[in-house]
Design a protein around this motif. Structure first.
Motif, short mmCIF file in Angstrom:
data_model
loop_
_atom_site.label_atom_id
_atom_site.label_comp_id
_atom_site.label_asym_id
_atom_site.label_seq_id
_atom_site.Cartn_x
_atom_site.Cartn_y
_atom_site.Cartn_z
N LYS A 76 27.87 36.57 39.25
CA LYS A 76 26.75 37.51 39.29
C LYS A 76 25.65 36.94 38.38
CE LYS A 76 26.21 41.57 41.33
NZ LYS A 76 25.30 42.38 40.62
N PRO A 77 24.64 36.28 38.96
CA PRO A 77 23.55 35.76 38.12
C PRO A 77 22.76 36.89 37.48
CG PRO A 77 23.59 34.73 40.31
CD PRO A 77 24.51 35.90 40.37
N ALA A 78 22.10 36.59 36.38
CA ALA A 78 21.30 37.59 35.69
C ALA A 78 20.19 38.09 36.62
CB ALA A 78 20.70 36.99 34.42
N GLY A 79 20.03 39.43 36.67
CA GLY A 79 18.97 40.02 37.47
C GLY A 79 19.24 40.08 38.95
N TYR A 124 22.88 29.22 42.35
CA TYR A 124 22.67 30.32 41.41
C TYR A 124 21.66 29.90 40.35
CZ TYR A 124 26.16 27.38 39.13
OH TYR A 124 26.84 26.30 38.62
N GLY A 125 21.05 30.91 39.73
CA GLY A 125 20.17 30.64 38.60
C GLY A 125 20.95 30.41 37.32
N ASP A 126 22.03 31.20 37.15
CA ASP A 126 22.91 31.04 36.00
C ASP A 126 24.24 31.70 36.31
OD1 ASP A 126 22.73 33.87 35.47
OD2 ASP A 126 20.81 33.49 34.53
N LEU A 127 25.22 31.43 35.46
CA LEU A 127 26.56 32.02 35.59
C LEU A 127 26.67 33.16 34.58
CD1 LEU A 127 28.43 28.62 35.72
CD2 LEU A 127 28.20 30.19 37.65
N PHE A 128 25.82 34.18 34.75
CA PHE A 128 25.70 35.22 33.74
C PHE A 128 27.00 36.04 33.60
CE2 PHE A 128 24.08 39.40 32.20
CZ PHE A 128 23.63 38.96 30.98
N HIS A 129 27.56 36.49 34.72
CA HIS A 129 28.86 37.16 34.71
C HIS A 129 29.74 36.52 35.77
CE1 HIS A 129 27.97 40.43 31.97
NE2 HIS A 129 26.85 40.67 32.61
N ILE A 130 30.98 36.22 35.41
CA ILE A 130 31.93 35.68 36.37
C ILE A 130 33.25 36.41 36.25
CG2 ILE A 130 30.85 33.39 36.18
CD1 ILE A 130 33.44 32.44 34.80
N SER A 131 34.00 36.42 37.34
CA SER A 131 35.38 36.88 37.31
C SER A 131 36.13 36.15 38.41
CB SER A 131 35.48 38.40 37.51
OG SER A 131 36.81 38.84 37.24
N TYR A 132 37.42 36.00 38.23
CA TYR A 132 38.23 35.20 39.13
C TYR A 132 39.44 36.00 39.58
CZ TYR A 132 41.46 31.44 40.55
OH TYR A 132 42.34 30.66 41.24
N SER A 133 39.76 35.93 40.86
CA SER A 133 40.96 36.56 41.40
C SER A 133 41.99 35.48 41.69
CB SER A 133 40.64 37.33 42.69
OG SER A 133 41.84 37.77 43.31
N PRO A 134 43.04 35.35 40.85
CA PRO A 134 44.05 34.32 41.10
C PRO A 134 44.76 34.49 42.44
CG PRO A 134 44.24 35.18 38.87
CD PRO A 134 43.30 36.09 39.60
N ALA A 135 44.91 35.75 42.88
CA ALA A 135 45.64 35.99 44.13
C ALA A 135 44.91 35.41 45.34
CB ALA A 135 45.85 37.49 44.32
N SER A 136 43.58 35.54 45.37
CA SER A 136 42.81 35.06 46.52
C SER A 136 42.08 33.75 46.23
CB SER A 136 41.79 36.12 46.94
OG SER A 136 40.87 36.36 45.89
N HIS A 137 42.22 33.22 45.01
CA HIS A 137 41.54 31.98 44.61
C HIS A 137 40.02 32.09 44.82
CE1 HIS A 137 45.54 30.26 44.36
NE2 HIS A 137 45.76 30.63 45.61
#
Length: 377
Positions: free
Chosen positions: A119-122, A101-114
């Motif tokens: 979502k990198p910028a752009g 990735y270019g950067d860690l601009f947006h992240i989210s984690y699902s604990p159920a599925s690990h």
């Protein structure tokens, strides 16, 4: 969202503030009513927990999911995964190749599925990693630009999609295919300043704040349906005719930019927490005096009292308490970084809480962060 600060303001209280839909009446909130308070006068259930790591870690953003914690660095290049506040693994895949990735601009984690979603910028694709191995597991193209999203389960996310051409909306995105379905359309201001807050996992519901001329707080379910709880407007903000911008309204966009550049309040609501007894949220001045966008203020409504607080202080420490996120049980957390000499007030005698924080910071290896958990009472 805004009413001219020079106008006289009629205070109208909404009579329904539980989990049902609120009435049409709007509570008018003035940021000038916020007062400086001792943190210990408004907080309860305060816990101080160090992050344990054999190596230095750099605090940028912290994302909490029960006993799992993900922390990115300030440059959004690296991510550390903690379980029960102890380091388990690291993601460091900056680059242009497969699984990078270019950067860690947006992240989210699902604990159920690990599953960690990045979502990198752009970029209009999800990058997926397994947690805790941080193994790359796929890249899913999306139909539209996505920002500020949250994982519902292993197959769905809720996120804000669109741009000036396609329009703005809250959408439900299917992870396996990348296909999206619009849940409801948003105005420019709602899209820009929408904020997820407390999340209930089973069944899934997320607190959502929508900042507009009239602000709304409510619950968002797994299918993207929004149930309004509270409506309010700030009395010292931007006038509606400027704030209500259409996608093709270039004149209004110019007025909007000029208005922001002058010394006016412009509020965004973040980190809402709701339960059967009431709600809290924080709000920030995005363009106040001298362009200061650094301060946060707290609004609380419950069965016992309503109050607004600013500059929450702990006697003996030289920083103001600000939240870094929301816990699943309806509390907040703040990240505290040492060294001790930087956070200790050399003049004021430390309170008992300040002593606890200083001791935790003093004992941290490599000045790694300490997490303070608390609820607003």
């Amino acid at each position: 969202m805004r009413i001219l600060g020079c106008c006289s303001v009629l205070l109208i209280l909404s009579t329904t503030v539980g989990c049902g839909k609120s009435e049409e009446n709007v509570t008018v909130i003035s940021g000038a009513d916020a007062v400086e308070m001792s943190f210990e006068d408004v907080a309860s259930d305060i816990g101080i927990v160090p992050l344990v790591s054999p190596e230095p870690v750099e605090y940028g953003e912290v994302h909490l999911y029960g006993n799992e914690l993900l922390m990115t660095d300030m440059d959004r290049k690296r991510l550390w995964y903690f379980r029960n506040h102890e380091l388990v693994s690291e993601l460091n895949a900056k680059g242009r190749g497969r699984g990078e990735y270019g950067d860690l601009f947006h992240i989210s984690y699902s604990p159920a599925s690990h599953t960690l979603l990045v979502k990198p910028a752009g970029d209009v694709s999800f990058i997926k990693y397994d947690v805790p191995s941080m193994r790359f597991t796929g890249k899913i193209p999306c139909e539209d630009f996505l920002s500020n999203f949250i994982a519902v389960d292993e197959s769905r996310v809720l996120g804000f999609t669109g741009n000036d051409k396609s329009g703005r909306a809250l959408s439900v995105i299917d992870i396996p295919s990348g296909e999206s379905r619009v849940s409801f359309e948003l105005t420019f201001s709602e899209f820009e300043y929408a904020s997820f807050g407390r999340v209930l996992r089973e069944p899934f519901r997320a607190a959502l704040g929508l900042s507009d001329y009239v602000n709304r707080l409510g619950w968002l379910d797994a299918d993207g349906r929004f149930e309004e709880v509270f409506k309010f407007s700030f009395s010292d903000g931007m006038p509606k005719n400027i704030y209500d911008i259409g996608a093709d309204d270039m004149d209004n966009m110019i007025d909007y930019a000029l208005y922001q550049s002058r010394e006016h309040y412009f509020f965004g609501v973040i980190m809402p927490v709701m339960d059967d007894d009431g709600f809290t949220f924080w709000y920030c001045n995005n363009n106040g005096l001298a362009g200061d966008d650094s301060w946060l203020r707290l609004y609380c409504h419950n069965s016992e009292r309503d109050f607004q607080a600013k500059d929450l202080y702990i006697p003996g420490l030289n920083f103001k308490v600000q939240p870094d996120g929301v816990t699943d049980d309806g509390g907040y957390y703040s990240v505290i970084c040492g060294p001790e000499e930087l956070i200790k007030d050399p003049v004021r005698e430390p309170s008992a809480l300040a002593e606890r924080i200083l001791e935790a910071v003093r004992n941290q290896k490599d000045d790694n962060p300490v997490i303070m958990y608390y609820k607003i009472r």
